[in-house]
Scaffold this active site. Structure first.
Site, PDB file in Angstrom:
ATOM      1  N   TYR A  37       0.838  -1.197   0.000  1.00 26.19           N
ATOM      2  CA  TYR A  37       0.000   0.000   0.000  1.00 26.19           C
ATOM      3  C   TYR A  37       0.876   1.251   0.000  1.00 26.19           C
ATOM      4  O   TYR A  37       1.976   1.260   0.557  1.00 26.19           O
ATOM      5  CB  TYR A  37      -0.924   0.005   1.222  1.00 26.19           C
ATOM      6  N   GLU A  38       0.340   2.278  -0.632  1.00 24.64           N
ATOM      7  CA  GLU A  38       1.099   3.520  -0.793  1.00 24.64           C
ATOM      8  C   GLU A  38       1.550   4.092   0.545  1.00 24.64           C
ATOM      9  O   GLU A  38       2.580   4.750   0.636  1.00 24.64           O
ATOM     10  CB  GLU A  38       0.236   4.542  -1.550  1.00 24.64           C
ATOM     11  N   SER A  39       0.790   3.815   1.597  1.00 22.51           N
ATOM     12  CA  SER A  39       1.153   4.328   2.918  1.00 22.51           C
ATOM     13  C   SER A  39       2.259   3.513   3.571  1.00 22.51           C
ATOM     14  O   SER A  39       2.755   3.884   4.632  1.00 22.51           O
ATOM     15  CB  SER A  39      -0.078   4.317   3.825  1.00 22.51           C
ATOM     16  N   GLY A  40       2.667   2.383   2.970  1.00 22.21           N
ATOM     17  CA  GLY A  40       3.797   1.628   3.476  1.00 22.21           C
ATOM     18  C   GLY A  40       3.456   0.271   4.047  1.00 22.21           C
ATOM     19  O   GLY A  40       4.361  -0.506   4.362  1.00 22.21           O
TER      20      GLY A  40
END
Length: 261
Positions: free
Chosen positions: A53-56
């Site tokens: 996910y883009e948030s890590g």
């Protein structure tokens, strides 16, 4: 609210995105339909993919639909959590096979604008959200797939501002700029699936949504689409059993797959 009846455009687009994902691949997803599609793929034909996910968050255990990439469900019991900058480094180092990105505008070479409508940087017609992680992923990921609605305004010949590089001016210009990876390999819209002609890197029709012909796709595009030789194949329709999984297990509240009224 749970939907009934045939698949709507968003559900069909979700399925088209999902079938791009191969099992055992590492997939970088952002908020919206790419996130829904990746979860659908994992529940159906690609159970062994790793979601980044883009948030890590990396490969959280399956659960309810996250409301965005910032939702705690994107890192629930994840084996690894990274800051966003490190997840971009993960892409640069070849640990992400495919990334999905959205756009406000996309041009014939797959360059993306998420900054502004209008070419005057100091006085745009509309100021948009900016890059977020869009530029980093388009510059660094091995293969990029772009997803969005297709209209002439969203598909201009050249974007008003290049937020995220595609194939720049076509040909070898991306590689000559020193960028790694293959760049955009596909564009998915409600009307069809597009790839890029190998030599010129211009957008080309690959398949069209059933009931849509080339003229409709062309009328929804602000530049001349390249047409493949022979008959253009139809994009796959979402089977009933997959549609049921989408509606009952993946997005049961229709948060991302309900057509706006």
């Amino acid at each position: 609210m749970k939907q009934q009846g045939p698949a709507n455009l968003l559900e069909m687009l979700t399925y088209i995105i999902a079938v791009q994902i191969r099992d055992h691949s590492i997939v970088y997803v952002g908020t919206g339909l790419p996130m829904v599609a990746a979860i659908l793929a994992r529940k159906t034909h690609a159970p062994n993919i790793t979601l980044v996910y883009e948030s890590g968050g990396q490969d959280p255990i399956p659960g309810d639909m996250p409301w965005s990439v910032g939702c705690p469900l994107t890192w629930r019991k994840s084996p690894v959590l990274m800051e966003m900058a490190y997840s971009f480094g993960q892409s640069f180092n070849g640990y992400v096979d495919m990334a999905f990105l959205g756009f406000a505008q996309i041009d014939m070479y797959g360059n993306v604008n998420t900054h502004q409508i209008g070419k005057d940087l100091l006085n745009p017609t509309v100021r948009l959200t900016g890059s977020g992680g869009n530029n980093d992923l388009s510059s660094l990921t091995e293969n990029m797939v772009l997803v969005g609605l297709q209209t002439p305004e969203r598909f201009p010949e050249r974007v008003d501002f290049i937020t995220s590089v595609g194939h720049l001016d076509g040909g070898n210009s991306r590689r000559e700029a020193g960028l790694p990876g293959n760049g955009p390999i596909a564009v998915l819209s409600q009307w069809g699936v597009y790839d890029f002609e190998p030599a010129s890197k211009r957008m080309r029709v690959k398949s069209l949504t059933p009931g849509v012909n080339f003229d409709i796709a062309q009328q929804s595009t602000g530049f001349e689409l390249l047409r493949p030789e022979g008959e253009i194949p139809a994009s796959p329709m979402i089977p009933d059993d997959i549609l049921n999984i989408l509606r009952s297990e993946v997005d049961p509240r229709g948060v991302f797959t309900t057509m706006p009224s």
